[in-house]
Design a protein around this motif. Sequence first.
Motif, PDB file in Angstrom:
ATOM      1  N   VAL A  15       0.845  -1.190   0.000  1.00  0.00           N
ATOM      2  CA  VAL A  15       0.000   0.000   0.000  1.00  0.00           C
ATOM      3  C   VAL A  15       0.881   1.239   0.000  1.00  0.00           C
ATOM      4  O   VAL A  15       1.767   1.379   0.850  1.00  0.00           O
ATOM      5  CB  VAL A  15      -0.907   0.011   1.260  1.00  0.00           C
ATOM      6  CG1 VAL A  15      -1.731   1.281   1.319  1.00  0.00           C
ATOM      7  CG2 VAL A  15      -1.798  -1.206   1.277  1.00  0.00           C
ATOM      8  N   LYS A  16       0.652   2.125  -0.966  1.00  0.00           N
ATOM      9  CA  LYS A  16       1.409   3.369  -1.007  1.00  0.00           C
ATOM     10  C   LYS A  16       0.478   4.527  -0.709  1.00  0.00           C
ATOM     11  O   LYS A  16      -0.483   4.768  -1.436  1.00  0.00           O
ATOM     12  CB  LYS A  16       2.064   3.543  -2.382  1.00  0.00           C
ATOM     13  CG  LYS A  16       3.164   2.528  -2.596  1.00  0.00           C
ATOM     14  CD  LYS A  16       3.931   2.754  -3.867  1.00  0.00           C
ATOM     15  CE  LYS A  16       5.056   1.705  -3.928  1.00  0.00           C
ATOM     16  NZ  LYS A  16       5.849   1.810  -5.133  1.00  0.00           N
ATOM     17  N   LEU A  17       0.783   5.218   0.387  1.00  0.00           N
ATOM     18  CA  LEU A  17      -0.047   6.363   0.778  1.00  0.00           C
ATOM     19  C   LEU A  17       0.608   7.633   0.262  1.00  0.00           C
ATOM     20  O   LEU A  17       1.837   7.762   0.301  1.00  0.00           O
ATOM     21  CB  LEU A  17      -0.152   6.446   2.305  1.00  0.00           C
ATOM     22  CG  LEU A  17      -0.643   5.211   3.065  1.00  0.00           C
ATOM     23  CD1 LEU A  17      -0.630   5.493   4.560  1.00  0.00           C
ATOM     24  CD2 LEU A  17      -2.039   4.833   2.617  1.00  0.00           C
ATOM     25  N   SER A  18      -0.204   8.566  -0.212  1.00  0.00           N
ATOM     26  CA  SER A  18       0.352   9.869  -0.541  1.00  0.00           C
ATOM     27  C   SER A  18      -0.623  10.965  -0.148  1.00  0.00           C
ATOM     28  O   SER A  18      -1.838  10.797  -0.223  1.00  0.00           O
ATOM     29  CB  SER A  18       0.733   9.958  -2.017  1.00  0.00           C
ATOM     30  OG  SER A  18      -0.376   9.686  -2.825  1.00  0.00           O
ATOM     31  N   GLY A  19      -0.051  12.067   0.323  1.00  0.00           N
ATOM     32  CA  GLY A  19      -0.846  13.200   0.800  1.00  0.00           C
ATOM     33  C   GLY A  19      -0.825  13.264   2.312  1.00  0.00           C
ATOM     34  O   GLY A  19      -0.401  12.329   2.994  1.00  0.00           O
ATOM     35  N   SER A  20      -1.309  14.373   2.832  1.00  0.00           N
ATOM     36  CA  SER A  20      -1.326  14.573   4.280  1.00  0.00           C
ATOM     37  C   SER A  20      -2.478  13.805   4.902  1.00  0.00           C
ATOM     38  O   SER A  20      -3.554  13.713   4.320  1.00  0.00           O
ATOM     39  CB  SER A  20      -1.485  16.060   4.593  1.00  0.00           C
ATOM     40  OG  SER A  20      -0.392  16.757   4.079  1.00  0.00           O
ATOM     41  N   ILE A  21      -2.222  13.251   6.086  1.00  0.00           N
ATOM     42  CA  ILE A  21      -3.268  12.528   6.821  1.00  0.00           C
ATOM     43  C   ILE A  21      -3.724  13.459   7.934  1.00  0.00           C
ATOM     44  O   ILE A  21      -3.149  13.488   9.016  1.00  0.00           O
ATOM     45  CB  ILE A  21      -2.736  11.183   7.373  1.00  0.00           C
ATOM     46  CG1 ILE A  21      -2.075  10.361   6.252  1.00  0.00           C
ATOM     47  CG2 ILE A  21      -3.868  10.385   8.029  1.00  0.00           C
ATOM     48  CD1 ILE A  21      -1.382   9.093   6.721  1.00  0.00           C
ATOM     49  N   GLU A  22      -4.716  14.276   7.616  1.00  0.00           N
ATOM     50  CA  GLU A  22      -5.095  15.327   8.553  1.00  0.00           C
ATOM     51  C   GLU A  22      -6.578  15.327   8.894  1.00  0.00           C
ATOM     52  O   GLU A  22      -7.088  16.268   9.453  1.00  0.00           O
ATOM     53  CB  GLU A  22      -4.701  16.695   7.984  1.00  0.00           C
ATOM     54  CG  GLU A  22      -3.189  16.826   7.863  1.00  0.00           C
ATOM     55  CD  GLU A  22      -2.755  18.202   7.380  1.00  0.00           C
ATOM     56  OE1 GLU A  22      -1.883  18.792   8.028  1.00  0.00           O
ATOM     57  OE2 GLU A  22      -3.275  18.671   6.359  1.00  0.00           O
ATOM     58  N   THR A  42       5.070   5.275   3.203  1.00  0.00           N
ATOM     59  CA  THR A  42       4.599   6.633   3.508  1.00  0.00           C
ATOM     60  C   THR A  42       5.563   7.679   2.944  1.00  0.00           C
ATOM     61  O   THR A  42       5.620   8.801   3.432  1.00  0.00           O
ATOM     62  CB  THR A  42       4.436   6.832   5.034  1.00  0.00           C
ATOM     63  OG1 THR A  42       5.640   6.427   5.680  1.00  0.00           O
ATOM     64  CG2 THR A  42       3.275   6.048   5.580  1.00  0.00           C
ATOM     65  N   LYS A  43       6.300   7.258   1.924  1.00  0.00           N
ATOM     66  CA  LYS A  43       7.254   8.141   1.257  1.00  0.00           C
ATOM     67  C   LYS A  43       6.645   9.517   0.932  1.00  0.00           C
ATOM     68  O   LYS A  43       7.287  10.544   1.059  1.00  0.00           O
ATOM     69  CB  LYS A  43       7.697   7.463  -0.042  1.00  0.00           C
ATOM     70  CG  LYS A  43       8.667   8.232  -0.867  1.00  0.00           C
ATOM     71  CD  LYS A  43       8.993   7.458  -2.135  1.00  0.00           C
ATOM     72  CE  LYS A  43       9.949   8.231  -3.026  1.00  0.00           C
ATOM     73  NZ  LYS A  43      10.315   7.470  -4.225  1.00  0.00           N
ATOM     74  N   ALA A  44       5.382   9.495   0.485  1.00  0.00           N
ATOM     75  CA  ALA A  44       4.734  10.728   0.025  1.00  0.00           C
ATOM     76  C   ALA A  44       3.723  11.278   1.033  1.00  0.00           C
ATOM     77  O   ALA A  44       2.727  11.884   0.667  1.00  0.00           O
ATOM     78  CB  ALA A  44       4.076  10.483  -1.327  1.00  0.00           C
ATOM     79  N   VAL A  45       3.970  11.025   2.325  1.00  0.00           N
ATOM     80  CA  VAL A  45       3.106  11.595   3.358  1.00  0.00           C
ATOM     81  C   VAL A  45       3.881  12.694   4.094  1.00  0.00           C
ATOM     82  O   VAL A  45       4.705  12.413   4.957  1.00  0.00           O
ATOM     83  CB  VAL A  45       2.615  10.512   4.365  1.00  0.00           C
ATOM     84  CG1 VAL A  45       1.780  11.142   5.476  1.00  0.00           C
ATOM     85  CG2 VAL A  45       1.816   9.438   3.648  1.00  0.00           C
ATOM     86  N   PRO A  46       3.631  13.951   3.739  1.00  0.00           N
ATOM     87  CA  PRO A  46       4.412  15.037   4.331  1.00  0.00           C
ATOM     88  C   PRO A  46       3.959  15.433   5.733  1.00  0.00           C
ATOM     89  O   PRO A  46       4.717  16.080   6.470  1.00  0.00           O
ATOM     90  CB  PRO A  46       4.197  16.204   3.354  1.00  0.00           C
ATOM     91  CG  PRO A  46       2.862  15.932   2.745  1.00  0.00           C
ATOM     92  CD  PRO A  46       2.708  14.430   2.706  1.00  0.00           C
ATOM     93  N   CYS A  75       9.429   5.181   5.256  1.00  0.00           N
ATOM     94  CA  CYS A  75       8.746   6.093   6.175  1.00  0.00           C
ATOM     95  C   CYS A  75       9.216   7.526   5.961  1.00  0.00           C
ATOM     96  O   CYS A  75      10.415   7.803   5.943  1.00  0.00           O
ATOM     97  CB  CYS A  75       9.020   5.691   7.628  1.00  0.00           C
ATOM     98  SG  CYS A  75       8.307   4.103   8.057  1.00  0.00           S
ATOM     99  N   SER A  76       8.254   8.422   5.806  1.00  0.00           N
ATOM    100  CA  SER A  76       8.608   9.832   5.631  1.00  0.00           C
ATOM    101  C   SER A  76       9.043  10.394   6.985  1.00  0.00           C
ATOM    102  O   SER A  76       8.825   9.788   8.033  1.00  0.00           O
ATOM    103  CB  SER A  76       7.415  10.620   5.101  1.00  0.00           C
ATOM    104  OG  SER A  76       6.413  10.721   6.099  1.00  0.00           O
ATOM    105  N   MET A  77       9.629  11.579   6.955  1.00  0.00           N
ATOM    106  CA  MET A  77      10.097  12.190   8.195  1.00  0.00           C
ATOM    107  C   MET A  77       8.950  12.472   9.156  1.00  0.00           C
ATOM    108  O   MET A  77       9.094  12.348  10.363  1.00  0.00           O
ATOM    109  CB  MET A  77      10.897  13.446   7.866  1.00  0.00           C
ATOM    110  CG  MET A  77      12.191  13.091   7.140  1.00  0.00           C
ATOM    111  SD  MET A  77      13.194  14.524   6.726  1.00  0.00           S
ATOM    112  CE  MET A  77      12.684  14.824   5.061  1.00  0.00           C
TER     113      MET A  77
END
Length: 155
Positions: A15-22, A42-46, A75-77
């Motif tokens: 599963v590749k997640l992208s975008g903010s989880i807000e 979560t490479k693309a979860v800023p 994992c993103s930062m």
Amino acid sequence: MINIVKEQKGDVLVVKLSGSIEESVDFDKLIGPATKEIMVSTKAVPRINSIGVKAWIKYFQGLAAKKTKITYIECSMAIVEQINLISNFICGGTVSSLYVPYLCQNCGAESAAPYTTDQVKKLEFKMPDAKCPKCGGKASFDDIAEEYFYFLMNG
Ligand SMILES: [Zn+2]
């Protein structure tokens, strides 16, 4: 908005997640029931905020309860920050790779370099300099190892 790309590879659901989880994300609906194993990028979860964290933990705890093997990759930062802050954020899963923050000594550009957790451990948390993707100058690890790799040192 969060975007989800799923790919079933044998027993593993990638599963590749992208975008903010807000916001309250219905991961159950978006990802659905995983089979034996799930790998989450979560490479693309800023960003992830407290509402996103709640939805995250609810979903992955549910998977863990069903004995799904959970592996977090790339994992993103923002996600590493939560892993360090919240002891049950990974819900019994394993972190296998992550992004590490770098700052260019020449042009000041911030970047992120991918590492596996095994590589980081082998380096004894002393991250080598890297090449700035913007100017090619010398980029250095831009955090405090004891803080950024807290979960690896203490996990
Ligand atoms: Zn640079």
